[in-house]
Design a protein around this motif. Structure first.
Motif, PDB file in Angstrom:
ATOM      1  N   ARG A   1      42.651  31.009  85.789  1.00 14.73           N
ATOM      2  CA  ARG A   1      43.321  31.563  84.615  1.00 14.73           C
ATOM      3  C   ARG A   1      43.688  33.030  84.829  1.00 14.73           C
ATOM      4  O   ARG A   1      44.751  33.491  84.408  1.00 14.73           O
ATOM      5  CB  ARG A   1      42.435  31.404  83.378  1.00 14.73           C
ATOM      6  CG  ARG A   1      42.199  29.945  82.989  1.00 14.73           C
ATOM      7  CD  ARG A   1      41.404  29.844  81.707  1.00 14.73           C
ATOM      8  NE  ARG A   1      41.127  28.459  81.384  1.00 14.73           N
ATOM      9  CZ  ARG A   1      41.932  27.657  80.718  1.00 14.73           C
ATOM     10  NH1 ARG A   1      43.110  28.115  80.309  1.00 14.73           N
ATOM     11  NH2 ARG A   1      41.601  26.407  80.471  1.00 14.73           N
TER      12      ARG A   1
ATOM     13  N   ASP B   1      36.505  31.187  85.907  1.00 10.30           N
ATOM     14  CA  ASP B   1      37.964  31.032  85.910  1.00 10.30           C
ATOM     15  C   ASP B   1      38.672  32.345  86.240  1.00 10.30           C
ATOM     16  O   ASP B   1      39.880  32.484  86.034  1.00 10.30           O
ATOM     17  CB  ASP B   1      38.480  30.458  84.591  1.00 10.30           C
ATOM     18  CG  ASP B   1      37.874  31.094  83.356  1.00 10.30           C
ATOM     19  OD1 ASP B   1      36.987  31.952  83.514  1.00 10.30           O
ATOM     20  OD2 ASP B   1      38.285  30.734  82.240  1.00 10.30           O
TER      21      ASP B   1
ATOM     22  N   ARG C   1      47.357  32.416  85.702  1.00 10.99           N
ATOM     23  CA  ARG C   1      48.200  32.609  84.521  1.00 10.99           C
ATOM     24  C   ARG C   1      48.489  34.086  84.298  1.00 10.99           C
ATOM     25  O   ARG C   1      49.530  34.452  83.742  1.00 10.99           O
ATOM     26  CB  ARG C   1      47.525  32.038  83.273  1.00 10.99           C
ATOM     27  CG  ARG C   1      47.347  30.530  83.264  1.00 10.99           C
ATOM     28  CD  ARG C   1      46.975  30.053  81.867  1.00 10.99           C
ATOM     29  NE  ARG C   1      48.118  30.127  80.956  1.00 10.99           N
ATOM     30  CZ  ARG C   1      48.031  30.048  79.634  1.00 10.99           C
ATOM     31  NH1 ARG C   1      46.839  29.915  79.059  1.00 10.99           N
ATOM     32  NH2 ARG C   1      49.109  30.116  78.881  1.00 10.99           N
TER      33      ARG C   1
ATOM     34  N   ARG D   1      42.979  32.194  78.343  1.00 12.70           N
ATOM     35  CA  ARG D   1      42.398  30.898  77.989  1.00 12.70           C
ATOM     36  C   ARG D   1      43.117  30.244  76.816  1.00 12.70           C
ATOM     37  O   ARG D   1      42.883  29.064  76.526  1.00 12.70           O
ATOM     38  CB  ARG D   1      40.916  31.072  77.646  1.00 12.70           C
ATOM     39  CG  ARG D   1      40.026  31.318  78.867  1.00 12.70           C
ATOM     40  CD  ARG D   1      38.614  31.705  78.464  1.00 12.70           C
ATOM     41  NE  ARG D   1      37.726  31.786  79.621  1.00 12.70           N
ATOM     42  CZ  ARG D   1      36.498  32.305  79.599  1.00 12.70           C
ATOM     43  NH1 ARG D   1      36.037  32.817  78.460  1.00 12.70           N
ATOM     44  NH2 ARG D   1      35.761  32.335  80.685  1.00 12.70           N
ATOM     45  N   SER D   2      43.965  30.992  76.128  1.00 13.01           N
ATOM     46  CA  SER D   2      44.708  30.416  75.004  1.00 13.01           C
ATOM     47  C   SER D   2      45.856  29.560  75.521  1.00 13.01           C
ATOM     48  O   SER D   2      46.278  29.686  76.676  1.00 13.01           O
ATOM     49  CB  SER D   2      45.239  31.524  74.101  1.00 13.01           C
ATOM     50  OG  SER D   2      46.191  32.315  74.787  1.00 13.01           O
ATOM     51  N   GLU D   3      46.366  28.702  74.687  1.00 10.44           N
ATOM     52  CA  GLU D   3      47.427  27.787  75.115  1.00 10.44           C
ATOM     53  C   GLU D   3      48.765  28.486  75.275  1.00 10.44           C
ATOM     54  O   GLU D   3      49.568  28.123  76.135  1.00 10.44           O
ATOM     55  CB  GLU D   3      47.555  26.639  74.104  1.00 10.44           C
ATOM     56  CG  GLU D   3      46.348  25.702  74.081  1.00 10.44           C
ATOM     57  CD  GLU D   3      46.573  24.518  73.165  1.00 10.44           C
ATOM     58  OE1 GLU D   3      47.696  24.388  72.633  1.00 10.44           O
ATOM     59  OE2 GLU D   3      45.638  23.723  72.971  1.00 10.44           O
ATOM     60  N   ASP D   4      49.027  29.504  74.457  1.00  7.32           N
ATOM     61  CA  ASP D   4      50.350  30.122  74.439  1.00  7.32           C
ATOM     62  C   ASP D   4      50.216  31.635  74.584  1.00  7.32           C
ATOM     63  O   ASP D   4      49.607  32.302  73.746  1.00  7.32           O
ATOM     64  CB  ASP D   4      51.070  29.785  73.127  1.00  7.32           C
ATOM     65  CG  ASP D   4      52.519  30.260  73.120  1.00  7.32           C
ATOM     66  OD1 ASP D   4      52.980  30.761  74.169  1.00  7.32           O
ATOM     67  OD2 ASP D   4      53.186  30.129  72.075  1.00  7.32           O
TER      68      ASP D   4
ATOM     69  N   SER E   1      52.974  33.586  74.970  1.00  5.97           N
ATOM     70  CA  SER E   1      54.317  34.140  74.771  1.00  5.97           C
ATOM     71  C   SER E   1      54.342  35.342  73.834  1.00  5.97           C
ATOM     72  O   SER E   1      55.138  36.270  74.034  1.00  5.97           O
ATOM     73  CB  SER E   1      55.261  33.051  74.250  1.00  5.97           C
ATOM     74  OG  SER E   1      54.787  32.511  73.035  1.00  5.97           O
TER      75      SER E   1
END
Length: 324
Positions: free
Chosen positions: A3, A31, A56, A120-123, A125
């Motif tokens: 991540r 991670d 990420r 670790r969050s999905e989004d 943006s």
């Protein structure tokens, strides 16, 4: 896939006490892929390895020189397929301007924990912002351009070097910056500076493409693509595209310098005309001088009459903004 990929330079001053805490944090959070380099020459190899774990977010943990070298290698090296991951910078340098622009203040471990939570969050943006970098070449085209986000020249560069060599060894960073500012003002007030004060700046010629040129001895010269600056001020003209590089030049005059400083603290710099204060934006800036110092994110360059410093913006690069 990791991540977060963390690139650390153990030799940077801030990491001498911080790195044991960083290593412990990474050991508790599997991670995070942590890569340590012994010198900036190893950053290319580090990024090639980091690209294989497909993080990420890429976090840079080091001083100004580490950040500058990492941005240069990241942009030119082509280690990542397509766009690189968003970049975060821990507040671990002497001035931390890039980290502050991205909302990273205080304890670097707190900032790293915030980065990990976001990763670790999905989004992501809502926290990704674009920043152009400053591409610096020395006019001869022999070496690949060096990239950064904040350039200081004229009296500002001389004061930064004075602070680096004379004050940092004896004073905490914040106090050193205040003392350097005060002594710089004294140097301007008395004219020809004694040896114990920052030196008088060399003459410069600054040209902005399609906007004319300035010549003289300047107390302050700054080019940046950052939005947040010292004293929590903003660059005037932020968000415009008339020229993504913002140029601020202040003549070597105590009233002009104090007027600009007061306007910056009050958030009003650029909202009106100040005598001796010049604000421009452009897509190409040239700096010529007689062995005059120019500093890009901590790295020293020299502006010459026959080999000018040429600044151009890059394409936007993604960064991770920690503040909401």
């Amino acid at each position: 896939m990791a991540r977060v990929a963390l690139l650390s330079n153990p030799r940077s001053t801030g990491n001498r006490s911080l790195l044991p805490r960083v290593r412990s944090f990474c050991a508790r959070n599997r991670d995070i892929f942590h890569y340590e380099v012994e010198s900036v020459d190893q950053i290319g190899t580090a990024l090639a390895t980091i690209a294989r774990v497909e993080p990420r977010v890429l976090v840079i943990n080091g001083g100004d020189g580490t950040v500058q070298a990492a941005l240069t290698e990241l942009y030119h090296g082509g280690h990542f397929e397509g766009a690189p991951p968003p970049i975060a910078v821990l507040p671990n340098g002497k001035t931390n301007l890039i980290a502050h622009d991205l909302g990273a203040f205080g304890d670097p471990l707190v900032a790293l924990e915030r980065v990990l939570t976001l990763a670790r969050s999905e989004d992501l943006s809502d926290h990704i912002v674009s920043r152009e970098l400053i591409s610096l070449s020395e006019g001869n085209g022999a070496a690949r351009p060096v990239l950064g986000m904040f350039l200081g020249g004229a009296g500002l560069a001389d004061t930064i070097l004075y602070c680096r060599h004379k004050l940092y060894p004896w004073l905490p960073n914040g106090i050193a910056h205040g003392v350097a500012l005060l002594l710089g003002l004294v140097s301007i007030l008395i004219g020809r500076a004694p040896a114990f004060l920052p030196p008088r700046p060399e003459p410069l010629k600054v040209s902005v493409l399609k906007s004319g040129e300035l010549q003289g001895r300047f107390a302050f010269l700054m080019v940046t693509t950052l939005q947040k600056l010292l004293f929590r001020g903003n660059m005037p003209g932020e968000g415009t595209r008339a020229g993504v590089m913002q140029l601020l030049v202040i003549e070597r005059n105590l009233w002009a310098l104090l007027s600009a400083l007061s306007a910056a603290v009050r958030g009003r710099l650029g909202r009106g005309t100040l005598r001796g204060v010049h604000l421009e934006s452009g897509d190409e800036i040239r700096i010529e001088g007689d062995h005059s110092n120019v500093i890009l994110d901590g790295e020293l360059f020299e502006a010459l009459a026959d080999r000018p410093i040429v600044l151009k913006p890059t394409a936007p690069v993604p960064f991770l903004k920690l503040a909401a």
